[in-house]
Design a protein around this motif. Structure first.
Motif, PDB file in Angstrom:
ATOM      1  N   ARG A   1       0.859  -1.189   0.000  1.00  0.00           N
ATOM      2  CA  ARG A   1       0.000   0.000   0.000  1.00  0.00           C
ATOM      3  C   ARG A   1       0.899   1.245   0.000  1.00  0.00           C
ATOM      4  NH1 ARG A   1      -5.667   1.023   1.188  1.00  0.00           N
ATOM      5  NH2 ARG A   1      -5.843  -1.120   0.442  1.00  0.00           N
ATOM      6  N   ASN A   2       0.446   2.268  -0.668  1.00  0.00           N
ATOM      7  CA  ASN A   2       1.094   3.587  -0.628  1.00  0.00           C
ATOM      8  C   ASN A   2       2.559   3.539  -1.080  1.00  0.00           C
ATOM      9  OD1 ASN A   2      -1.355   4.501   0.447  1.00  0.00           O
ATOM     10  ND2 ASN A   2      -0.653   4.258   2.548  1.00  0.00           N
ATOM     11  N   GLY A   3       2.844   2.725  -2.107  1.00  0.00           N
ATOM     12  CA  GLY A   3       4.195   2.680  -2.657  1.00  0.00           C
ATOM     13  C   GLY A   3       5.194   1.912  -1.819  1.00  0.00           C
ATOM     14  N   ARG A   4       4.711   1.177  -0.816  1.00  0.00           N
ATOM     15  CA  ARG A   4       5.607   0.428   0.060  1.00  0.00           C
ATOM     16  C   ARG A   4       5.165  -1.028   0.194  1.00  0.00           C
ATOM     17  NH1 ARG A   4       4.837   5.235   3.403  1.00  0.00           N
ATOM     18  NH2 ARG A   4       6.725   6.538   3.395  1.00  0.00           N
ATOM     19  N   ILE A   5       6.107  -1.856   0.552  1.00  0.00           N
ATOM     20  CA  ILE A   5       5.832  -3.233   0.975  1.00  0.00           C
ATOM     21  C   ILE A   5       6.019  -3.268   2.482  1.00  0.00           C
ATOM     22  CG2 ILE A   5       6.430  -5.660   0.734  1.00  0.00           C
ATOM     23  CD1 ILE A   5       5.570  -4.521  -1.888  1.00  0.00           C
TER      24      ILE A   5
ATOM     25  N   ARG B   1      -5.911   1.463   9.967  1.00  0.00           N
ATOM     26  CA  ARG B   1      -5.971   2.859   9.541  1.00  0.00           C
ATOM     27  C   ARG B   1      -4.593   3.338   9.084  1.00  0.00           C
ATOM     28  NH1 ARG B   1     -10.173   2.021  13.018  1.00  0.00           N
ATOM     29  NH2 ARG B   1     -12.093   3.142  12.518  1.00  0.00           N
ATOM     30  N   TRP B   2      -4.524   4.559   8.566  1.00  0.00           N
ATOM     31  CA  TRP B   2      -3.308   5.072   7.950  1.00  0.00           C
ATOM     32  C   TRP B   2      -3.067   6.507   8.386  1.00  0.00           C
ATOM     33  CZ3 TRP B   2      -0.637   1.499   5.152  1.00  0.00           C
ATOM     34  CH2 TRP B   2      -1.343   0.337   4.815  1.00  0.00           C
ATOM     35  N   ASP B   3      -1.787   6.873   8.541  1.00  0.00           N
ATOM     36  CA  ASP B   3      -1.477   8.257   8.883  1.00  0.00           C
ATOM     37  C   ASP B   3      -1.193   9.063   7.613  1.00  0.00           C
ATOM     38  OD1 ASP B   3       1.160   7.742   8.090  1.00  0.00           O
ATOM     39  OD2 ASP B   3       1.928   7.575  10.124  1.00  0.00           O
ATOM     40  N   GLU B   4      -0.884  10.340   7.779  1.00  0.00           N
ATOM     41  CA  GLU B   4      -0.694  11.227   6.632  1.00  0.00           C
ATOM     42  C   GLU B   4       0.532  10.864   5.811  1.00  0.00           C
ATOM     43  OE1 GLU B   4      -0.625  15.183   8.138  1.00  0.00           O
ATOM     44  OE2 GLU B   4      -2.785  15.231   8.595  1.00  0.00           O
TER      45      GLU B   4
ATOM     46  N   GLY C   1       1.278   7.860   5.039  1.00  0.00           N
ATOM     47  CA  GLY C   1       1.005   6.591   4.363  1.00  0.00           C
ATOM     48  C   GLY C   1       1.454   5.376   5.137  1.00  0.00           C
ATOM     49  N   MET C   2       1.698   5.517   6.424  1.00  0.00           N
ATOM     50  CA  MET C   2       2.095   4.389   7.258  1.00  0.00           C
ATOM     51  C   MET C   2       0.884   3.816   7.982  1.00  0.00           C
ATOM     52  SD  MET C   2       5.356   4.001   6.855  1.00  0.00           S
ATOM     53  CE  MET C   2       5.881   3.034   8.285  1.00  0.00           C
ATOM     54  N   PRO C   3       0.877   2.502   8.203  1.00  0.00           N
ATOM     55  CA  PRO C   3      -0.276   1.879   8.885  1.00  0.00           C
ATOM     56  C   PRO C   3      -0.341   2.263  10.357  1.00  0.00           C
ATOM     57  CG  PRO C   3       1.477   0.272   8.532  1.00  0.00           C
ATOM     58  CD  PRO C   3       1.888   1.521   7.810  1.00  0.00           C
ATOM     59  N   VAL C   4      -1.553   2.461  10.831  1.00  0.00           N
ATOM     60  CA  VAL C   4      -1.810   2.739  12.238  1.00  0.00           C
ATOM     61  C   VAL C   4      -2.637   1.570  12.790  1.00  0.00           C
ATOM     62  CG1 VAL C   4      -2.877   4.305  13.891  1.00  0.00           C
ATOM     63  CG2 VAL C   4      -1.761   5.233  11.838  1.00  0.00           C
ATOM     64  N   PHE C   5      -2.018   0.760  13.627  1.00  0.00           N
ATOM     65  CA  PHE C   5      -2.658  -0.467  14.105  1.00  0.00           C
ATOM     66  C   PHE C   5      -3.618  -0.208  15.258  1.00  0.00           C
ATOM     67  CE2 PHE C   5       0.945  -1.839  11.703  1.00  0.00           C
ATOM     68  CZ  PHE C   5       0.648  -3.095  11.225  1.00  0.00           C
ATOM     69  N   GLY C   6      -3.369   0.847  16.038  1.00  0.00           N
ATOM     70  CA  GLY C   6      -4.247   1.131  17.156  1.00  0.00           C
ATOM     71  C   GLY C   6      -4.096   0.117  18.277  1.00  0.00           C
ATOM     72  N   ARG C   7      -5.200  -0.131  18.979  1.00  0.00           N
ATOM     73  CA  ARG C   7      -5.196  -1.084  20.086  1.00  0.00           C
ATOM     74  C   ARG C   7      -5.991  -2.338  19.703  1.00  0.00           C
ATOM     75  NH1 ARG C   7      -6.692   1.681  25.700  1.00  0.00           N
ATOM     76  NH2 ARG C   7      -8.189   2.934  24.495  1.00  0.00           N
ATOM     77  N   PRO C   8      -5.606  -3.493  20.202  1.00  0.00           N
ATOM     78  CA  PRO C   8      -6.289  -4.723  19.818  1.00  0.00           C
ATOM     79  C   PRO C   8      -7.717  -4.827  20.350  1.00  0.00           C
ATOM     80  CG  PRO C   8      -4.728  -5.170  21.576  1.00  0.00           C
ATOM     81  CD  PRO C   8      -4.470  -3.762  21.133  1.00  0.00           C
ATOM     82  N   SER C   9      -8.086  -3.940  21.254  1.00  0.00           N
ATOM     83  CA  SER C   9      -9.413  -3.971  21.853  1.00  0.00           C
ATOM     84  C   SER C   9     -10.398  -3.010  21.203  1.00  0.00           C
ATOM     85  CB  SER C   9      -9.301  -3.620  23.342  1.00  0.00           C
ATOM     86  OG  SER C   9      -8.682  -2.338  23.479  1.00  0.00           O
ATOM     87  N   ILE C  10      -9.897  -2.101  20.355  1.00  0.00           N
ATOM     88  CA  ILE C  10     -10.722  -1.015  19.811  1.00  0.00           C
ATOM     89  C   ILE C  10     -10.872  -1.180  18.302  1.00  0.00           C
ATOM     90  CG2 ILE C  10     -10.976   1.483  19.571  1.00  0.00           C
ATOM     91  CD1 ILE C  10     -11.095   0.527  22.444  1.00  0.00           C
ATOM     92  N   ALA C  11     -12.105  -1.098  17.826  1.00  0.00           N
ATOM     93  CA  ALA C  11     -12.382  -1.247  16.388  1.00  0.00           C
ATOM     94  C   ALA C  11     -11.773  -0.089  15.587  1.00  0.00           C
ATOM     95  CB  ALA C  11     -13.878  -1.318  16.164  1.00  0.00           C
TER      96      ALA C  11
END
Length: 316
Positions: free
Chosen positions: A202-206, A301-304, A306-316
């Motif tokens: 995604r976003n030009g990266r592996i 989710r993704w930040d500005e 283009g990096m993934p934002v995993f968040g917390r395992p308990s929150i959708a």
């Protein structure tokens, strides 16, 4: 903003793998608590996997080199056929030590992998005769790659991450390339482990996510990433995040999230993070045989940048 707490999609299924195929179906496999077989299910939605009927695609033999502890199966469609990659240990009479896993592949040419015959393709030989597991595959620029975890006697710890090109869907080509080893504090709690890699483009990266430390509440996920135009077999192409990207949420009681895979929501574009975690820490007996690692799914989710934002395992 109201937080939505996540509940397990499928209970007592560890190392979960969900694949969305071109036929419109979602396919699911995972380690079963008995570690004795490869179980598949499919549905037209992610939620539908929870109640979908299961099919035993392959059951371990009673004895022999791949007759114990069937771990972390993954279902892939490579070069026109279905493959399941998995790790298995030899029966006790062959080797004294419990953890002597090697990696294997089975193949099914039926359009529906829950039907047809599965053919045992043998061991996926990396050229290194040591403990190995958690294989995944991905295709990039027309090349099929194999990515896995393996022990190197010259490197302290239990397993490192390696990559290689594939000559066929069950044979690697060339020498394995070391991508990551356990080195940071959060990777060496209980055990020195890098394992369970999963690939996302995604976003030009592996991106390669992976899991580290012991499989209790210390289990956590890290991240490697490279430019999509880089040489993926050059370790210098990869950047390794120094901090974990996904870890235990003590506030809401979701412990040891990891061994993830990625899939896509019904819209075909939204990336969904699939992972296992426990809902308690007081494990009775050997953690290996504790069945309560459950499959969870949440939106990535993704930040500005283009990096993934995993968040917390308990929150959708």
């Amino acid at each position: 903003m109201t937080e939505t707490l996540i509940t397990p999609l499928i209970e007592q299924r560890a190392d979960p793998y969900i694949y969305k195929h071109t036929d419109g179906y979602y396919y699911f496999t995972a380690s079963v608590p008995q570690y004795d077989r490869i179980e598949l299910r499919r549905a037209t939605s992610i939620e539908g996997l929870a109640t979908a009927p299961t099919v035993d695609a392959w059951t371990k033999p009673d004895t022999g080199p791949y007759s114990e502890l069937i771990w972390a199966p993954e279902l892939h469609f490579n070069m026109g056929a279905w493959y399941v990659y998995f790790a298995a240990a030899p029966s006790r009479e062959i080797k004294d030590k419990l953890f002597q896993h090697r990696m294997y592949a089975i193949r099914n040419t039926n359009p529906n992998p829950l039907e047809g015959e599965w053919e045992f393709m043998g061991q996926v030989d990396t050229g290194i005769d040591s403990f190995c597991l958690d294989a995944t595959t991905f295709t990039h620029k027309g090349e099929l790659y194999y990515l896995w975890a393996q022990k190197d006697q010259a490197i302290e710890g239990n397993s490192n991450l390696y990559i290689a090109k594939m000559k066929t869907p069950w044979q690697i080509e060339g020498r394995p390339v070391l991508l990551s080893k356990p080195e940071f504090d959060w990777e060496i709690r209980g055990f020195r482990v890098n394992e369970g890699p999963s690939v996302l483009r995604r976003n030009g990266r592996i991106f390669i996510s992976y899991s580290a430390s012991a499989t209790d509440e210390n289990y956590a996920m890290g991240l490697l990433y490279a430019n999509e135009d880089a040489d993926l077999l050059d370790p210098a192409s990869w950047t390794k995040a120094r901090e974990p990207v996904f870890q235990t949420c003590y506030e809401h009681g979701i412990y040891g999230p990891g061994h993830n895979s990625f899939t896509y929501a019904e819209d075909g574009d939204t990336v969904m993070l699939v992972y296992h975690a426990r809902t308690y820490t007081e494990i009775v007996g050997d953690p290996l045989w504790n069945p309560d690692r459950h499959t969870f799914v949440k939106r990535l989710r993704w930040d500005e940048a283009g990096m993934p934002v995993f968040g917390r395992p308990s929150i959708a």
